[in-house]
Scaffold this motif. Structure first.
Motif, PDB file in Angstrom:
ATOM      1  N   UNK A  61       0.820  -1.204   0.000  1.00 48.67           N
ATOM      2  CA  UNK A  61       0.000   0.000   0.000  1.00 48.67           C
ATOM      3  C   UNK A  61       0.862   1.265   0.000  1.00 48.67           C
ATOM      4  N   UNK A  62       0.239   2.383  -0.360  1.00 46.17           N
ATOM      5  CA  UNK A  62       0.910   3.687  -0.356  1.00 46.17           C
ATOM      6  C   UNK A  62       0.140   4.602   0.585  1.00 46.17           C
ATOM      7  N   UNK A  63       0.598   4.668   1.828  1.00 44.91           N
ATOM      8  CA  UNK A  63      -0.161   5.374   2.860  1.00 44.91           C
ATOM      9  C   UNK A  63       0.670   6.497   3.463  1.00 44.91           C
ATOM     10  N   UNK A  64      -0.031   7.358   4.219  1.00 40.26           N
ATOM     11  CA  UNK A  64       0.643   8.455   4.896  1.00 40.26           C
ATOM     12  C   UNK A  64       0.451   9.767   4.168  1.00 40.26           C
ATOM     13  N   UNK A  65       1.350  10.714   4.423  1.00 42.45           N
ATOM     14  CA  UNK A  65       1.281  12.032   3.804  1.00 42.45           C
ATOM     15  C   UNK A  65       1.808  11.937   2.374  1.00 42.45           C
ATOM     16  N   UNK A  66       0.926  12.099   1.402  1.00 42.10           N
ATOM     17  CA  UNK A  66       1.278  11.922  -0.005  1.00 42.10           C
ATOM     18  C   UNK A  66       1.618  13.235  -0.702  1.00 42.10           C
ATOM     19  N   UNK A  67       0.973  14.313  -0.303  1.00 43.77           N
ATOM     20  CA  UNK A  67       1.242  15.626  -0.880  1.00 43.77           C
ATOM     21  C   UNK A  67       1.439  16.604   0.271  1.00 43.77           C
ATOM     22  N   UNK A  68       2.602  17.244   0.296  1.00 40.10           N
ATOM     23  CA  UNK A  68       2.955  18.138   1.397  1.00 40.10           C
ATOM     24  C   UNK A  68       3.316  19.523   0.851  1.00 40.10           C
ATOM     25  N   UNK A  69       2.484  20.525   1.106  1.00 38.66           N
ATOM     26  CA  UNK A  69       2.860  21.886   0.725  1.00 38.66           C
ATOM     27  C   UNK A  69       4.099  22.337   1.495  1.00 38.66           C
ATOM     28  N   UNK A  70       4.807  23.293   0.950  1.00 37.57           N
ATOM     29  CA  UNK A  70       6.010  23.783   1.632  1.00 37.57           C
ATOM     30  C   UNK A  70       5.632  24.388   2.976  1.00 37.57           C
ATOM     31  N   UNK A 125      -2.467  13.329 -12.221  1.00 39.86           N
ATOM     32  CA  UNK A 125      -1.403  14.329 -12.299  1.00 39.86           C
ATOM     33  C   UNK A 125      -1.973  15.717 -12.018  1.00 39.86           C
ATOM     34  N   UNK A 126      -3.138  15.993 -12.594  1.00 35.97           N
ATOM     35  CA  UNK A 126      -3.773  17.291 -12.362  1.00 35.97           C
ATOM     36  C   UNK A 126      -4.131  17.475 -10.891  1.00 35.97           C
ATOM     37  N   UNK A 127      -4.540  16.383 -10.223  1.00 36.41           N
ATOM     38  CA  UNK A 127      -4.847  16.474  -8.794  1.00 36.41           C
ATOM     39  C   UNK A 127      -3.631  16.931  -8.003  1.00 36.41           C
ATOM     40  N   UNK A 132      -0.898  21.145  -4.891  1.00 36.85           N
ATOM     41  CA  UNK A 132       0.299  21.926  -4.564  1.00 36.85           C
ATOM     42  C   UNK A 132       0.070  23.420  -4.812  1.00 36.85           C
ATOM     43  N   UNK A 133      -0.579  23.734  -5.936  1.00 37.71           N
ATOM     44  CA  UNK A 133      -0.847  25.143  -6.224  1.00 37.71           C
ATOM     45  C   UNK A 133      -1.824  25.736  -5.213  1.00 37.71           C
ATOM     46  N   UNK A 134      -2.781  24.932  -4.762  1.00 32.43           N
ATOM     47  CA  UNK A 134      -3.756  25.410  -3.793  1.00 32.43           C
ATOM     48  C   UNK A 134      -3.325  25.235  -2.354  1.00 32.43           C
ATOM     49  N   UNK A 135      -2.109  24.723  -2.145  1.00 31.40           N
ATOM     50  CA  UNK A 135      -1.564  24.470  -0.797  1.00 31.40           C
ATOM     51  C   UNK A 135      -2.529  23.600   0.024  1.00 31.40           C
ATOM     52  N   UNK A 136      -2.872  22.466  -0.558  1.00 30.47           N
ATOM     53  CA  UNK A 136      -3.727  21.482   0.108  1.00 30.47           C
ATOM     54  C   UNK A 136      -2.910  20.215   0.348  1.00 30.47           C
TER      55      UNK A 136
END
Length: 392
Positions: A61-70, A125-127, A132-136
């Protein structure tokens, strides 16, 4: 005189002081201000991992924080969803969400590029680009929530009423209680300076030494057991290798990691009061808020046959439920041939579509998160999230 003045100041009501520090704000406004402060992203992640430790997740599985804004990233509003689709992302941006908890990981297979255009098949990819652009921030617990005690499978197992519940199989701890991976056992006779060897073994970082005296061939020997981490194992063996008589007695044992109590994929439920298959269907539809489910009756079964045991697996249940002895299987989806196998053994199967066996759990998870995050983060459930399949 000074003491009396200080006492009088201390007796001033806190309500009198509030207008001085917070002009034109009521007590309720001050309370809302503290709520709106939010919580640092890393603290949110830490609290999520306390609810559902990632060590319980399946290895694939791929779990945890997947996208992290700066950083810094303060989370004020969190949205829960079963699947992160573009419709859910649009909803999150509209509601100014800082953090999305997506039960299913939106990033599963590796992405080779990130494109924001309308390229066919590039919606994931768009997600990522939009997040990232929306800092989510985006986080997924997936199979950690499947396995944890009180997680999605325990919720699903409540569909038919009260009873005893146990995992179909147990999760294995990420390490042994001592943290060691191996045990080195050896014997030391009188012909060797035992104190020097024991002192050197005890100096190895990551090694725990235990000693006892044993009798062998009318001779007292020191039996030494050394629990070692991976790096300590090589160091301990290297230290012992010059002592030929001792090294010949060395045994290396791999230590098994223990099962985690009450945690693991799937649940086997034994009902306090058996129900008919017809009643079971009604209760399942009510629990999952569905109008329709699919039923495969087990061999020799009718709608009036009794259900005493039910095996459940949220999502796709084939691999977890295969071979489990139960009157009824409840899951989202199974392969055609796995359903045939179950029916042939007299087990009835109820299929509800994959995410329909998971989505209702988000309400329970939301309540848990409100408590875990101490009310510092507003927790929402997506209104756009739904199973892609519909019965027409």
């Amino acid at each position: 005189m000074k003491l009396r003045l200080l006492t009088q100041l201390c007796l001033v009501s806190y309500k009198t002081l509030i207008p001085t520090f917070f002009p034109k704000r009521s007590l309720n406004s001050v309370s809302r201000m503290s709520f709106q402060l939010g919580m640092d992203l890393q603290m949110v992640v830490s609290n999520l991992e306390k609810l559902a430790p990632l060590s319980l997740a399946e290895s694939w599985d791929n779990v945890g924080l997947l996208i992290e804004p700066s950083p810094p990233h303060i989370v004020k509003t969190m949205m829960l969803t079963n699947d992160l689709t573009e419709q859910v992302m649009d909803e999150a941006l509209e509601k100014k969400v800082d953090f999305i908890l997506s039960y299913h990981p939106p990033i599963f297979r590796p992405l080779k590029r990130l494109r924001s255009g309308t390229v066919r098949g590039a919606w994931k990819e768009r997600l990522v680009v939009t997040a990232l652009e929306g800092r989510v921030a985006v986080y997924s617990p997936h199979t950690a929530c499947d396995c944890v005690c009180g997680g999605v499978n325990d919720w699903l197992g409540q569909a038919l009423g009260l009873g005893s519940v146990v995992p179909i199989s147990h999760s294995i701890a990420s390490s042994t209680p001592s943290g060691a991976s191996h045990r080195v056992e050896l014997s030391i006779g009188r012909d060797v300076d035992a104190e020097e060897i024991l002192s050197r073994l005890k100096s190895v970082e990551g090694a725990g030494v235990q000693v006892c005296t044993v009798r062998s061939d009318s001779e007292d020997l020191l039996r030494v057991m050394v629990n070692c981490t991976g790096p300590a194992l090589a160091c301990a063996l290297g230290l012992l290798s010059p002592y030929t008589s001792i090294y010949q007695t060395v045994e290396v044992l791999a230590l098994s990691k223990p099962p985690v109590p009450n945690a693991g994929p799937g649940r086997l439920c034994t009902l306090d009061e058996p129900v008919t298959i017809a009643t079971a269907l009604q209760r399942i539809k009510a629990h999952l808020r569905l109008q329709h489910v699919r039923l495969a009756l087990g061999a020799q079964c009718t709608l009036e046959s009794l259900v005493r045991t039910m095996a459940v697996c949220a999502g796709s249940g084939s691999s977890v439920l295969n071979g489990v002895k139960a009157d009824l299987y409840l899951t989202g989806e199974m392969s055609h041939h796995d359903v045939l196998d179950a029916v042939a053994t007299g087990t009835s199967v109820v299929l509800c579509d994959h995410s329909n066996t998971e989505r209702g759990y988000l309400s329970q998870l939301g309540d848990q998160l409100k408590t875990q995050l101490e009310g510092k983060v507003d927790v929402l459930i997506s209104e756009s999230d739904r199973d892609p399949l519909q019965v027409m």
